[in-house]
Motif scaffolding. Structure first.
Motif, short mmCIF file in Angstrom:
data_model
loop_
_atom_site.label_atom_id
_atom_site.label_comp_id
_atom_site.label_asym_id
_atom_site.label_seq_id
_atom_site.Cartn_x
_atom_site.Cartn_y
_atom_site.Cartn_z
N HIS A 1 -1.65 7.26 -9.88
CA HIS A 1 -2.15 6.39 -10.98
C HIS A 1 -2.64 5.04 -10.37
O HIS A 1 -1.86 4.63 -9.48
CB HIS A 1 -1.06 6.39 -12.05
N ASN A 2 -3.64 4.52 -10.86
CA ASN A 2 -4.10 3.25 -10.31
C ASN A 2 -4.30 3.26 -8.82
O ASN A 2 -4.19 1.87 -8.25
CB ASN A 2 -3.12 2.40 -10.85
N VAL A 3 -4.70 4.28 -8.24
CA VAL A 3 -5.11 4.40 -6.94
C VAL A 3 -6.74 4.72 -6.69
O VAL A 3 -6.94 5.68 -7.46
CB VAL A 3 -4.21 5.21 -6.08
N GLY A 4 -7.34 4.01 -6.09
CA GLY A 4 -8.97 4.40 -5.88
C GLY A 4 -9.21 4.52 -4.30
O GLY A 4 -8.68 4.06 -3.38
N LEU A 5 -10.47 5.00 -4.21
CA LEU A 5 -10.97 5.24 -2.85
C LEU A 5 -12.46 4.86 -3.01
O LEU A 5 -13.21 5.37 -3.84
CB LEU A 5 -10.60 6.66 -2.43
N VAL A 6 -12.73 4.04 -1.84
CA VAL A 6 -14.12 4.09 -1.53
C VAL A 6 -14.60 4.65 -0.52
O VAL A 6 -14.11 4.63 0.42
CB VAL A 6 -14.46 2.49 -1.73
N TRP B 1 7.76 -4.69 -5.54
CA TRP B 1 6.98 -5.95 -5.98
C TRP B 1 7.63 -6.20 -7.41
O TRP B 1 7.82 -7.26 -7.86
CB TRP B 1 5.53 -5.85 -5.86
N ASN B 2 7.90 -4.76 -8.17
CA ASN B 2 8.87 -5.14 -9.45
C ASN B 2 7.90 -5.72 -10.35
O ASN B 2 8.37 -6.53 -11.14
CB ASN B 2 10.18 -5.57 -9.37
N GLN B 3 6.52 -5.57 -10.10
CA GLN B 3 5.89 -6.18 -11.26
C GLN B 3 4.75 -5.15 -12.14
O GLN B 3 3.54 -5.53 -12.46
CB GLN B 3 4.86 -7.47 -10.63
N GLY B 4 5.10 -3.93 -12.07
CA GLY B 4 4.46 -2.94 -12.68
C GLY B 4 3.57 -2.15 -11.71
O GLY B 4 3.55 -2.48 -10.54
N ASP B 5 2.73 -1.20 -12.30
CA ASP B 5 1.88 -0.45 -11.56
C ASP B 5 0.45 -0.99 -11.19
O ASP B 5 -0.68 -0.73 -11.81
CB ASP B 5 1.47 1.08 -12.43
N PHE B 6 0.66 -1.92 -10.26
CA PHE B 6 -0.79 -2.73 -9.89
C PHE B 6 -1.51 -1.79 -9.26
O PHE B 6 -1.29 -0.81 -8.51
CB PHE B 6 -0.44 -3.90 -9.11
N SER B 7 -2.92 -2.31 -9.01
CA SER B 7 -3.86 -1.30 -8.55
C SER B 7 -3.92 -1.33 -6.93
O SER B 7 -3.56 -2.30 -6.15
CB SER B 7 -5.24 -2.02 -8.72
N PHE B 8 -4.24 -0.19 -6.35
CA PHE B 8 -4.15 0.03 -4.92
C PHE B 8 -5.33 0.79 -4.56
O PHE B 8 -5.68 1.99 -4.77
CB PHE B 8 -2.78 0.78 -4.46
N TYR B 9 -6.22 -0.11 -3.79
CA TYR B 9 -7.46 0.68 -3.61
C TYR B 9 -7.78 0.67 -2.11
O TYR B 9 -7.53 -0.13 -1.34
CB TYR B 9 -8.83 -0.26 -4.09
N MET B 10 -8.09 2.02 -1.58
CA MET B 10 -8.31 2.41 -0.18
C MET B 10 -9.56 2.53 0.20
O MET B 10 -10.70 2.64 -0.63
CB MET B 10 -7.67 3.61 -0.10
N VAL B 11 -9.68 2.41 1.40
CA VAL B 11 -11.04 2.56 2.32
C VAL B 11 -10.90 4.04 3.04
O VAL B 11 -10.18 3.93 3.91
CB VAL B 11 -11.46 1.42 2.98
N GLU B 12 -11.97 4.91 2.63
CA GLU B 12 -12.14 6.05 3.59
C GLU B 12 -12.61 5.75 4.86
O GLU B 12 -13.34 4.93 5.06
CB GLU B 12 -13.49 6.96 2.65
N ILE B 13 -12.06 6.30 5.99
CA ILE B 13 -12.28 6.12 7.29
C ILE B 13 -13.51 6.60 7.49
O ILE B 13 -14.04 7.62 6.95
CB ILE B 13 -11.28 6.73 8.14
#
Length: 471
Positions: free
Chosen positions: A322-327, A282-294
């Protein structure tokens, strides 16, 4: 003579057909462009063709196509607003894009739990869907792009799908998680929201990684000819993600993992590759990536704990990158259905991460508590938690989900009591005289019920692997 005329006509038709200005199908009427940045816009025309771009918010740009006929520009965008805008592209012909909004754009991807539409699956409902669909006409500032669910052996340049306005007629077939996530942002930020949905049920994570990247994985094997598309690396990346690469987004929400649960130990490497390669492309920086726990689900075999170990891997990824989250979905499972019905809560929990991390909306607890450390006593063991400002609670119900073991690692259910004034519980069992290890919710299906005071479930965990990890 007749054949010559036919040939000339074909040549003229071919030239005329090619001599048209095209904009990538990722861009269409009703789309949302990311606010306050330089968004990409691209398309095709004749080689060395001059192309001009004009927007109704005051931007004018010029470019020239390359030898292959591709052109691309970066367009500055203003603050998000609900005023419909237009873009006119002129080259050998012209393209007129209308009803464009400026706001926030998110990509949603994964497998069947992300795919699950608001109107649900057969005999599998989505709670609060009727209310959401019936009120959708009030959310015309939400725009949706559903990418057609097709595999491809080679990379495809054009998106199979068109932007639509959120209405009661259009939203029922759209991802429930993505909609509930986007609707929460819409209500809180008061700007248009663009949701791009590209998921496919039953797919492994490897299906969503570029071929050159997936081949570098340590456990990579060439797929057999008998393997279906859901088990074939790269095929859904090729057709559903590659055509979107470059469309300026704020971030990604991702709900996947069930198809990879038997390769739980390998999953962190796979997801690190997927997340890292997407961000690089994507070459637009370290955008956020949020995951869902199974979510908790039985999977048929009561002795099988691969889903519990996959959840453990998901948390490792979120804690490492970095910038990765999990709910957490620890409180949302269903013993009989792999698709939990409480998609609204999942979408809202994802929005809490985005609102806090990406939009700096503070004042509320947005993370699920995690295991911190243990303290061993003579016949009991204390477990401390972090990421919970006001402590933990079971909301006056008996605490479920804890097991303890001694040196022999034979686990027994434990009685748990919250330690007053501390972010901790005290555990003991008559079957374990000298406890050393703890597990919480560490089964494929569980009914663990400890939460933060804000109502977010504690992530499942085990401590009997910590010594190995620390060595």
């Amino acid at each position: 003579m007749r054949q010559t005329i036919i040939t000339l006509c074909c040549i003229i038709y071919s030239i005329t057909l090619h001599a048209q200005t095209k904009v990538s199908t990722a861009f269409s009427d009703h789309m949302v462009l990311q606010q306050q940045t330089n968004v990409s816009l691209w398309g095709w025309d004749n080689a060395d063709q001059k192309v001009s771009i004009k927007t109704t918010w005051g931007e004018k740009l010029k470019t020239v196509t390359n030898n292959e006929g591709k052109w691309e520009v970066k367009i500055p965008t203003p603050n998000g607003n609900f005023k419909p805008h237009e873009i006119i592209v002129k080259g050998s012909s012209s393209v007129h894009l209308k009803d464009i909004l400026i706001g926030e754009v998110w990509l949603a991807s994964g497998q069947s739990n992300m795919q699950m539409p608001l109107w649900g699956y057969v005999n599998q409902p989505v709670l609060y869907a009727k209310e959401a669909i019936s009120m959708a006409n009030r959310s015309s500032g939400i725009r949706i792009l559903q990418v057609e669910r097709k595999p491809s052996d080679t990379e495809v340049d054009e998106v199979d799908g068109k932007w639509e306005v959120c209405t009661a007629q259009s939203i029922g077939k759209f991802s429930a998680v993505a909609y509930f996530f986007g609707n929460q942002l819409y209500r809180q930020l008061n700007v248009p929201i663009g949701l791009i949905h590209a998921s496919r049920g039953g797919t492994k994570a490897e299906c969503w990684i570029k071929k050159e990247e997936v081949k570098t994985l340590s456990n990579y094997k060439e797929p057999s000819k008998k393997a279906g598309p859901n088990r074939t690396p790269s095929v859904f990346y090729n057709n559903m993600i590659h055509p979107l690469v470059g469309y300026t987004i704020k971030g990604v929400i991702w709900y996947q993992g069930e198809a990879n649960r038997k390769e739980y130990a390998y999953y962190p490497e796979v997801m690190e590759k997927l997340i890292g390669s997407w961000k690089e492309e994507w070459n637009q920086g370290d955008f956020s990536f949020y995951m869902v726990e199974i979510a908790p689900f039985a999977y048929g075999n009561p002795k099988d704990d691969t889903a519990a170990k996959l959840r453990e891997s998901q948390l490792k990824i979120a804690n490492k990158m970095h910038n990765v989250g999990l709910v957490s979905t620890a409180d949302l499972g269903d013993v009989s259905y792999i698709h939990p019905s409480k998609k609204k809560k999942i979408g809202e929990r994802l929005s809490y991460l985005a609102l806090t991390n990406d939009y700096k909306v503070g004042g509320f607890n947005f993370r699920s508590p995690q295991f911190d450390k243990t303290e061993i006593f003579k016949n009991s063991i204390k477990v401390y938690f972090k990421d919970t400002a006001n402590g933990i609670t079971s909301f006056s119900k008996k605490i479920r989900g804890f097991e303890i073991a001694g040196e022999d690692k034979k686990y027994y259910p434990a009685e748990a009591k919250i330690v007053k004034g501390q972010k901790a519980v005290m555990l003991q069992s008559s079957e374990v005289s000298q406890p050393k290890y703890v597990r919480y919710g560490f089964k494929n299906y569980h009914q663990a019920n400890l939460k933060s005071v804000a109502g977010l479930p504690v992530f499942p965990f085990r401590t009997d692997t910590l010594e190995k990890q620390e060595q």
